[in-house]
Design a protein around this motif. Structure first.
Motif, PDB file in Angstrom:
ATOM      1  N   HIS A   4       1.016  -1.526  -0.442  1.00 49.16           N
ATOM      2  CA  HIS A   4       0.448  -0.113   0.082  1.00 49.16           C
ATOM      3  C   HIS A   4       0.875   1.051   0.076  1.00 49.16           C
ATOM      4  O   HIS A   4       0.362   1.770   0.172  1.00 49.16           O
ATOM      5  CB  HIS A   4      -1.233  -0.184   0.551  1.00 49.16           C
ATOM      6  N   ILE A 158     -12.035   6.224   1.408  1.00 49.36           N
ATOM      7  CA  ILE A 158     -11.280   7.703   0.984  1.00 49.36           C
ATOM      8  C   ILE A 158     -10.510   6.835  -0.006  1.00 49.36           C
ATOM      9  O   ILE A 158     -10.924   7.727  -0.604  1.00 49.36           O
ATOM     10  CB  ILE A 158      -9.672   7.446   1.689  1.00 49.36           C
ATOM     11  N   PRO A 160     -11.000   3.333  -3.479  1.00 52.25           N
ATOM     12  CA  PRO A 160     -10.278   4.318  -4.251  1.00 52.25           C
ATOM     13  C   PRO A 160     -11.567   5.785  -4.918  1.00 52.25           C
ATOM     14  O   PRO A 160     -11.023   6.613  -5.966  1.00 52.25           O
ATOM     15  CB  PRO A 160     -10.779   3.320  -5.780  1.00 52.25           C
ATOM     16  N   SER A 162     -14.015   9.199  -2.743  1.00 55.61           N
ATOM     17  CA  SER A 162     -14.092   9.337  -0.730  1.00 55.61           C
ATOM     18  C   SER A 162     -15.410   9.128  -0.559  1.00 55.61           C
ATOM     19  O   SER A 162     -16.379   9.434  -1.322  1.00 55.61           O
ATOM     20  CB  SER A 162     -13.179   9.965  -0.606  1.00 55.61           C
ATOM     21  N   ASN A 164     -17.576  11.313  -0.186  1.00 57.88           N
ATOM     22  CA  ASN A 164     -17.691  12.674  -0.249  1.00 57.88           C
ATOM     23  C   ASN A 164     -17.927  12.970  -1.723  1.00 57.88           C
ATOM     24  O   ASN A 164     -18.734  13.665  -1.917  1.00 57.88           O
ATOM     25  CB  ASN A 164     -16.924  13.598   0.181  1.00 57.88           C
ATOM     26  N   TYR A 181     -18.856  21.005  -7.266  1.00 56.90           N
ATOM     27  CA  TYR A 181     -17.732  20.942  -7.252  1.00 56.90           C
ATOM     28  C   TYR A 181     -16.722  21.293  -8.731  1.00 56.90           C
ATOM     29  O   TYR A 181     -18.155  21.543  -9.705  1.00 56.90           O
ATOM     30  CB  TYR A 181     -16.269  19.345  -6.620  1.00 56.90           C
TER      31      TYR A 181
HETATM   32  C1  FAD Z   1      -3.036   3.258  -0.077  1.00 51.30           C
HETATM   33  C2  FAD Z   1      -3.412   3.685  -1.237  1.00 51.30           C
HETATM   34  C3  FAD Z   1      -3.921   3.113  -2.698  1.00 51.30           C
HETATM   35  C4  FAD Z   1      -4.987   3.355  -3.337  1.00 51.30           C
HETATM   36  N1  FAD Z   1      -4.927   2.879  -4.776  1.00 51.30           N
HETATM   37  C5  FAD Z   1      -5.147   3.423  -5.558  1.00 51.30           C
HETATM   38  C6  FAD Z   1      -4.647   3.076  -7.039  1.00 51.30           C
HETATM   39  O1  FAD Z   1      -4.059   1.529  -6.702  1.00 51.30           O
HETATM   40  N2  FAD Z   1      -4.843   3.528  -7.877  1.00 51.30           N
HETATM   41  C7  FAD Z   1      -5.481   4.888  -8.375  1.00 51.30           C
HETATM   42  O2  FAD Z   1      -4.952   5.285  -9.100  1.00 51.30           O
HETATM   43  N3  FAD Z   1      -4.767   5.104  -6.756  1.00 51.30           N
HETATM   44  C8  FAD Z   1      -5.580   4.930  -6.265  1.00 51.30           C
HETATM   45  N4  FAD Z   1      -5.183   5.102  -4.343  1.00 51.30           N
HETATM   46  C9  FAD Z   1      -5.458   7.073  -4.469  1.00 51.30           C
HETATM   47  C10 FAD Z   1      -7.154   7.424  -4.583  1.00 51.30           C
HETATM   48  O3  FAD Z   1      -8.011   6.667  -4.815  1.00 51.30           O
HETATM   49  C11 FAD Z   1      -7.295   9.022  -3.691  1.00 51.30           C
HETATM   50  O4  FAD Z   1      -6.058   9.176  -2.338  1.00 51.30           O
HETATM   51  C12 FAD Z   1      -8.644   9.058  -3.775  1.00 51.30           C
HETATM   52  O5  FAD Z   1      -9.873   8.934  -4.634  1.00 51.30           O
HETATM   53  C13 FAD Z   1      -8.102  10.601  -2.565  1.00 51.30           C
HETATM   54  O6  FAD Z   1      -8.324  11.374  -3.752  1.00 51.30           O
HETATM   55  P1  FAD Z   1      -7.036  12.723  -3.209  1.00 51.30           P
HETATM   56  O7  FAD Z   1      -5.947  11.415  -1.959  1.00 51.30           O
HETATM   57  O8  FAD Z   1      -6.671  13.179  -3.977  1.00 51.30           O
HETATM   58  O9  FAD Z   1      -7.743  13.144  -2.340  1.00 51.30           O
HETATM   59  P2  FAD Z   1      -8.134  14.630  -1.939  1.00 51.30           P
HETATM   60  O10 FAD Z   1      -9.178  14.888  -3.421  1.00 51.30           O
HETATM   61  O11 FAD Z   1      -6.981  15.736  -1.597  1.00 51.30           O
HETATM   62  O12 FAD Z   1      -9.745  15.161  -1.331  1.00 51.30           O
HETATM   63  C14 FAD Z   1      -8.983  14.620   0.081  1.00 51.30           C
HETATM   64  C15 FAD Z   1     -10.763  15.805   0.942  1.00 51.30           C
HETATM   65  O13 FAD Z   1     -10.925  16.258   0.039  1.00 51.30           O
HETATM   66  C16 FAD Z   1     -12.360  16.257   0.094  1.00 51.30           C
HETATM   67  N5  FAD Z   1     -12.153  16.748  -1.086  1.00 51.30           N
HETATM   68  C17 FAD Z   1     -12.122  16.896  -1.902  1.00 51.30           C
HETATM   69  N6  FAD Z   1     -12.902  17.857  -3.317  1.00 51.30           N
HETATM   70  C18 FAD Z   1     -13.560  17.917  -2.197  1.00 51.30           C
HETATM   71  C19 FAD Z   1     -15.095  18.126  -3.023  1.00 51.30           C
HETATM   72  N7  FAD Z   1     -15.196  18.648  -3.259  1.00 51.30           N
HETATM   73  N8  FAD Z   1     -16.097  18.254  -1.889  1.00 51.30           N
HETATM   74  C20 FAD Z   1     -16.500  17.531  -0.490  1.00 51.30           C
HETATM   75  N9  FAD Z   1     -15.218  16.738   0.164  1.00 51.30           N
HETATM   76  C21 FAD Z   1     -14.161  17.378  -1.212  1.00 51.30           C
HETATM   77  C22 FAD Z   1     -12.631  13.829  -0.073  1.00 51.30           C
HETATM   78  O14 FAD Z   1     -13.329  13.131  -0.419  1.00 51.30           O
HETATM   79  C23 FAD Z   1     -11.322  14.003   1.292  1.00 51.30           C
HETATM   80  O15 FAD Z   1     -12.007  13.587   2.487  1.00 51.30           O
HETATM   81  C24 FAD Z   1      -5.083   4.588  -3.915  1.00 51.30           C
HETATM   82  C25 FAD Z   1      -4.619   5.732  -2.096  1.00 51.30           C
HETATM   83  C26 FAD Z   1      -4.013   5.138  -1.017  1.00 51.30           C
HETATM   84  C27 FAD Z   1      -4.017   5.735   0.082  1.00 51.30           C
END
Ligand code: FAD
Length: 181
Positions: A4, A158, A160, A162, A164, A181
């Motif tokens: 991870h 969170i 793939p 989140s 929200n 958004y």
């Molecule tokens: C262990 C792990 C494995 C993963 N594996 C993969 C993978 O294999 N392939 C891949 O493509 N991705 C992968 N991911 C990425 C994952 O899909 C993203 O972390 C996830 O989609 C959230 O995006 P972000 O981290 O950019 O959060 P952000 O977009 O920065 O959001 C951060 C927080 O703010 C909230 N938020 C953001 N914008 C808004 C809005 N407009 N309205 C309300 N709330 C909002 C979100 O809900 C979240 O709680 C992985 C992540 C983790 C932690």
């Protein structure tokens, strides 16, 4: 957590041979979204399995563990959170099965796949909380596996996608409210 590590991948001016084209030009985003529905159903299923594991482990421990001369599961304060988690999980399972059925029939399943992922990830977390609390201090003993699974199952609120953003999808695309958004 195993496998991870989080990394970013960048593509700059990348050329792809025409022979590698999948489907039709300019339709790619739709194909990606179809794949994402499958991923959401997959993660919902994984969460459902996590929830079953937590509830099974919690109810067995609550039945076996004796404190003050009686099993802790005899106390409603211990028993009810496990029972509530079970009820919540079985409800989430229905949406999961609906999403699977639509997907298997080749029908649109975006709302159901998203709702199944939200419901099952939250139900698994509720079950994880009940399981960890039921185990008391042993919940943190690595040989019980509870704290590891509890940590891992939290991920699915969170990734793939989140919670929200699922709510934003439902608000906009299912209920017809303005894009937020
Ligand atoms: C262990 C792990 C494995 C993963 N594996 C993969 C993978 O294999 N392939 C891949 O493509 N991705 C992968 N991911 C990425 C994952 O899909 C993203 O972390 C996830 O989609 C959230 O995006 P972000 O981290 O950019 O959060 P952000 O977009 O920065 O959001 C951060 C927080 O703010 C909230 N938020 C953001 N914008 C808004 C809005 N407009 N309205 C309300 N709330 C909002 C979100 O809900 C979240 O709680 C992985 C992540 C983790 C932690």
């Amino acid at each position: 957590m195993v496998n991870h590590h989080t990394t970013e991948v960048f593509f700059h001016d990348m050329r792809v041979p025409a022979a590698n084209l999948i489907g039709e030009v300019d339709e790619g985003f739709k194909y990606i979204l179809d794949g994402m529905n499958a991923e959401r159903i997959l993660i919902a299923s994984e969460s459902f399995g996590d929830g079953r594991w937590f509830i099974d482990k919690a109810s067995r421990y609550a039945t076996e563990r004796q404190v003050f001369g009686r099993p802790i599961g005899q106390n409603q304060g211990v028993q009810f959170p496990i029972a509530r988690a079970y009820v919540q999980l079985r409800g989430a399972e229905l949406m999961l099965r609906r999403a699977c059925a639509l997907f298997d029939e080749g029908k649109q399943c975006g709302p159901e796949a998203n709702m199944a992922k939200l419901l099952n990830s939250e139900a698994a977390w509720v079950a994880g909380e009940a399981c960890l609390q039921t185990h008391g201090g042993f919940g943190y003993a690595v040989e019980y596996d509870v704290e590891r699974k509890w940590r891992e199952t939290r991920l699915y609120q969170i990734a793939p996608i989140s919670t929200n953003l699922i709510l934003a999808y439902v608000g906009e695309h299912v209920l017809g409210m303005p894009r937020s958004y």
